[in-house]
Design a protein around this motif. Structure first.
Motif, PDB file in Angstrom:
ATOM      1  N   GLN A 105       0.858  -1.186   0.000  1.00 21.65           N
ATOM      2  CA  GLN A 105       0.000   0.000   0.000  1.00 21.65           C
ATOM      3  C   GLN A 105       0.887   1.227   0.000  1.00 21.65           C
ATOM      4  OE1 GLN A 105      -2.372  -0.260   3.542  1.00 21.65           O
ATOM      5  NE2 GLN A 105      -4.042  -1.277   2.471  1.00 21.65           N
ATOM      6  N   SER A 107       0.740   5.517   0.126  1.00 21.40           N
ATOM      7  CA  SER A 107      -0.103   6.688   0.375  1.00 21.40           C
ATOM      8  C   SER A 107       0.756   7.896   0.710  1.00 21.40           C
ATOM      9  CB  SER A 107      -1.085   6.412   1.520  1.00 21.40           C
ATOM     10  OG  SER A 107      -0.380   6.152   2.720  1.00 21.40           O
ATOM     11  N   THR A 139      -3.948  10.516   0.204  1.00 24.77           N
ATOM     12  CA  THR A 139      -3.854  10.025   1.578  1.00 24.77           C
ATOM     13  C   THR A 139      -4.550   8.677   1.729  1.00 24.77           C
ATOM     14  OG1 THR A 139      -5.814  11.312   2.169  1.00 24.77           O
ATOM     15  CG2 THR A 139      -3.662  12.334   2.572  1.00 24.77           C
ATOM     16  N   THR A 140      -5.388   8.305   0.768  1.00 23.10           N
ATOM     17  CA  THR A 140      -6.019   6.987   0.763  1.00 23.10           C
ATOM     18  C   THR A 140      -5.046   5.997   0.112  1.00 23.10           C
ATOM     19  OG1 THR A 140      -8.201   7.988   0.528  1.00 23.10           O
ATOM     20  CG2 THR A 140      -8.003   5.648  -0.034  1.00 23.10           C
ATOM     21  N   PRO A 141      -4.653   4.936   0.814  1.00 25.64           N
ATOM     22  CA  PRO A 141      -3.663   4.000   0.264  1.00 25.64           C
ATOM     23  C   PRO A 141      -4.121   3.353  -1.046  1.00 25.64           C
ATOM     24  CG  PRO A 141      -3.980   3.620   2.607  1.00 25.64           C
ATOM     25  CD  PRO A 141      -5.058   4.579   2.173  1.00 25.64           C
ATOM     26  N   ARG A 142      -3.198   3.248  -1.986  1.00 25.08           N
ATOM     27  CA  ARG A 142      -3.397   2.503  -3.241  1.00 25.08           C
ATOM     28  C   ARG A 142      -2.593   1.220  -3.122  1.00 25.08           C
ATOM     29  NH1 ARG A 142      -5.710   5.390  -7.617  1.00 25.08           N
ATOM     30  NH2 ARG A 142      -5.151   3.558  -8.828  1.00 25.08           N
TER      31      ARG A 142
END
Length: 183
Positions: A105, A107, A139-142
């Motif tokens: 992840q 972010s 800020t939202t994890p990819r």
């Protein structure tokens, strides 16, 4: 985080020799000496390092605002009253080390940051990772998957910078945070 590497050119002296009589004048070629730094980044399993800092390069500002974008593939573009000059721009580059096929992840600590310097601060935003296809980091994890057999990987990150009208000349700096969470 790795620092900026600077290259210093140290000119050497020019030596002239003269021989009298029928030999005339002899002069060796001019020589320059360059000194540079060498570095290595060591990445341990389940970690990552920055190997290159994000640089928007040099610009000329005008009485109109504009933007500069440095893409993950190092292409730099502009809009509005900004004129691009020089070739010192480049995306940030990071190197990591996990397991093959492991999920990671990625972010940001903030979706935008401010660069400060001698004049009005400038905002950097729209951080783009050089994945296939490219993707905007927030800020939202990819979630990404490590595709190499060794588990080692590298990825570039570009961004867009808002330049104000009549931006004061000088160097502007900002700090941003990127987080990798190995799963």
């Amino acid at each position: 985080m790795m620092g900026i590497t600077r290259k210093t050119v140290v000119p050497s002296a020019v030596f002239m020799t003269a021989a009298f009589g029928c030999f005339g004048l002899a002069m060796p070629a001019l020589a320059d000496v360059e000194r540079t730094q060498t570095q290595v980044g060591v990445v341990t399993r389940l970690s990552f390092i920055q190997t290159e800092e994000l640089s928007f390069g040099q610009i000329f500002a005008s009485n109109a605002s504009g933007t500069i974008t440095v893409a993950p593939n190092s292409v730099r573009s502009r809009t509005g009253g900004v004129t691009l000059t020089g070739n010192t721009h480049h995306p940030a580059v990071f190197a990591g080390f996990g397991q093959p096929n492991q999920r990671v992840q990625i972010s940001l600590g903030s979706n935008s940051i401010f660069l400060t310097g001698p004049g009005t601060r400038m905002r950097a935003h729209t951080f783009v990772i050089g994945s296939t296809p490219t993707a905007v980091l927030t800020t939202t994890p990819r979630v990404f998957r490590i595709a190499t057999p060794s588990g080692g990987f590298a990825f570039p990150v570009g961004a867009t910078l808002d330049v104000n009208a009549n931006q004061t000349p000088g160097t502007y700096r900002g700090t941003w945070t990127i987080t990798l969470n190995y799963q």
